[in-house]
Design a protein around this motif. Structure first.
Motif, PDB file in Angstrom:
ATOM      1  N   PHE A 225       0.828  -1.206   0.000  1.00  0.00           N
ATOM      2  CA  PHE A 225       0.000   0.000   0.000  1.00  0.00           C
ATOM      3  C   PHE A 225       0.863   1.257   0.000  1.00  0.00           C
ATOM      4  O   PHE A 225       0.473   2.297  -0.527  1.00  0.00           O
ATOM      5  CB  PHE A 225      -0.928   0.007   1.212  1.00  0.00           C
ATOM      6  N   GLN A 226       2.034   1.157   0.615  1.00  0.00           N
ATOM      7  CA  GLN A 226       2.940   2.300   0.682  1.00  0.00           C
ATOM      8  C   GLN A 226       4.109   2.167  -0.286  1.00  0.00           C
ATOM      9  O   GLN A 226       4.898   3.096  -0.425  1.00  0.00           O
ATOM     10  CB  GLN A 226       3.475   2.450   2.113  1.00  0.00           C
ATOM     11  N   ASN A 227       4.211   0.994  -0.923  1.00  0.00           N
ATOM     12  CA  ASN A 227       5.328   0.699  -1.831  1.00  0.00           C
ATOM     13  C   ASN A 227       6.667   0.960  -1.145  1.00  0.00           C
ATOM     14  O   ASN A 227       7.577   1.592  -1.706  1.00  0.00           O
ATOM     15  CB  ASN A 227       5.227   1.523  -3.121  1.00  0.00           C
ATOM     16  N   SER A 228       6.776   0.474   0.085  1.00  0.00           N
ATOM     17  CA  SER A 228       7.998   0.675   0.867  1.00  0.00           C
ATOM     18  C   SER A 228       8.069  -0.380   1.967  1.00  0.00           C
ATOM     19  O   SER A 228       7.126  -1.144   2.178  1.00  0.00           O
ATOM     20  CB  SER A 228       8.020   2.070   1.493  1.00  0.00           C
ATOM     21  N   GLU A 229       9.184  -0.413   2.671  1.00  0.00           N
ATOM     22  CA  GLU A 229       9.352  -1.329   3.793  1.00  0.00           C
ATOM     23  C   GLU A 229       8.617  -0.803   5.024  1.00  0.00           C
ATOM     24  O   GLU A 229       8.643   0.406   5.305  1.00  0.00           O
ATOM     25  CB  GLU A 229      10.836  -1.483   4.124  1.00  0.00           C
ATOM     26  N   SER A 230       7.993  -1.707   5.745  1.00  0.00           N
ATOM     27  CA  SER A 230       7.436  -1.393   7.056  1.00  0.00           C
ATOM     28  C   SER A 230       8.173  -2.239   8.096  1.00  0.00           C
ATOM     29  O   SER A 230       8.847  -3.216   7.749  1.00  0.00           O
ATOM     30  CB  SER A 230       5.937  -1.701   7.103  1.00  0.00           C
TER      31      SER A 230
END
Length: 241
Positions: A225-230
């Motif tokens: 959803f954020q196109n990034s690492e969480s």
């Protein structure tokens, strides 16, 4: 064509309306995504399970011996429990949840992992408040064996040590109550806990008032959803002799 959204079940609970939903998001492929909501708050999604699985993997990696007796606090969608059962050293797994509705979803196999848990004879569901059972070592987690001690306790209920699913849970995070829980661990037993936040120094310090060793792990995973690492974290604590 499969439905893009379905509410499988919704029931009242002591904490508010709890619902189980299934959705499809075409951009994420041909897969069903299961979600649990409490009121308007999302509790869990089958899209984000890396840290829930890491809780079992990291916690059990710190446990010595065989024929293990393990408690999982918080059933959710079942990912922590199923990951724990992959450890062939486990002889019995007690999964404690305060909500009969959530246990019912698994027993009735309304969620995919219910079938796996129901088929494993090592698994047993315990209906009750983890926090009440944790702070009553004379009774303990196993309703069939009062005062039983365990090799590991794996906890995934609150969002973090400072953000609670229920405000009443806050009282658990003290030296006194963590010590009562630790009394239910065998020598060198392990307590591991999931948090949605990065490790918090003040909580690590609190854990060190009870446990011989405390190690914090950061678990990273991709968030589409954020196109990034969480990131989430897992605290792993070992009791002394």
């Amino acid at each position: 064509m499969p439905l893009l959204f379905e509410e499988i079940d919704s029931q009242a609970s002591p904490l508010g309306e709890i619902s189980l939903r299934k959705r499809r998001i075409p951009v994420f492929g041909d897969r069903d995504i299961y979600e649990v909501k409490l009121g308007d708050e999302f509790l869990m999604s089958s899209m984000f399970v890396d840290a829930e699985e890491a809780l079992s993997h990291l916690g059990l990696a710190a446990v010595q011996g065989d024929n293990l007796s393990v408690v999982v606090g918080g059933l959710g969608l079942g990912y922590t429990a199923v990951e724990a059962l992959k450890d062939q050293r486990i002889n019995e797994l007690l999964v404690v949840d305060a909500l009969a509705t959530v246990i019912g979803w698994h027993k009735d196999e309304l969620v995919p992992l219910g079938k796996i848990l129901n088929a494993d004879i090592r698994n047993r569901y315990v209906l009750g408040s983890f926090f009440d059972l944790a702070t009553d070592p004379s009774a303990g987690f196993d309703p069939q064996h009062a005062g039983k001690k365990f090799d590991a306790i794996l906890l995934d209920i609150d969002h973090s040590p400072t953000e609670f699913l229920n405000a009443a849970n806050a009282s658990f995070y003290t030296t006194e109550n963590l010590s009562l829980m630790a009394d239910q661990l065998k020598s060198n037993g392990v307590f591991a806990m999931w948090s949605q936040n990065l490790p918090e120094e003040h909580f690590e310090a609190l854990l060190k008032t009870v446990f011989a060793t405390v190690t914090s792990h950061v678990v990273s995973f991709y968030n589409p959803f954020q196109n990034s690492e969480s990131t989430n974290s897992v605290y792993v604590c070992v009791k002394g002799e």
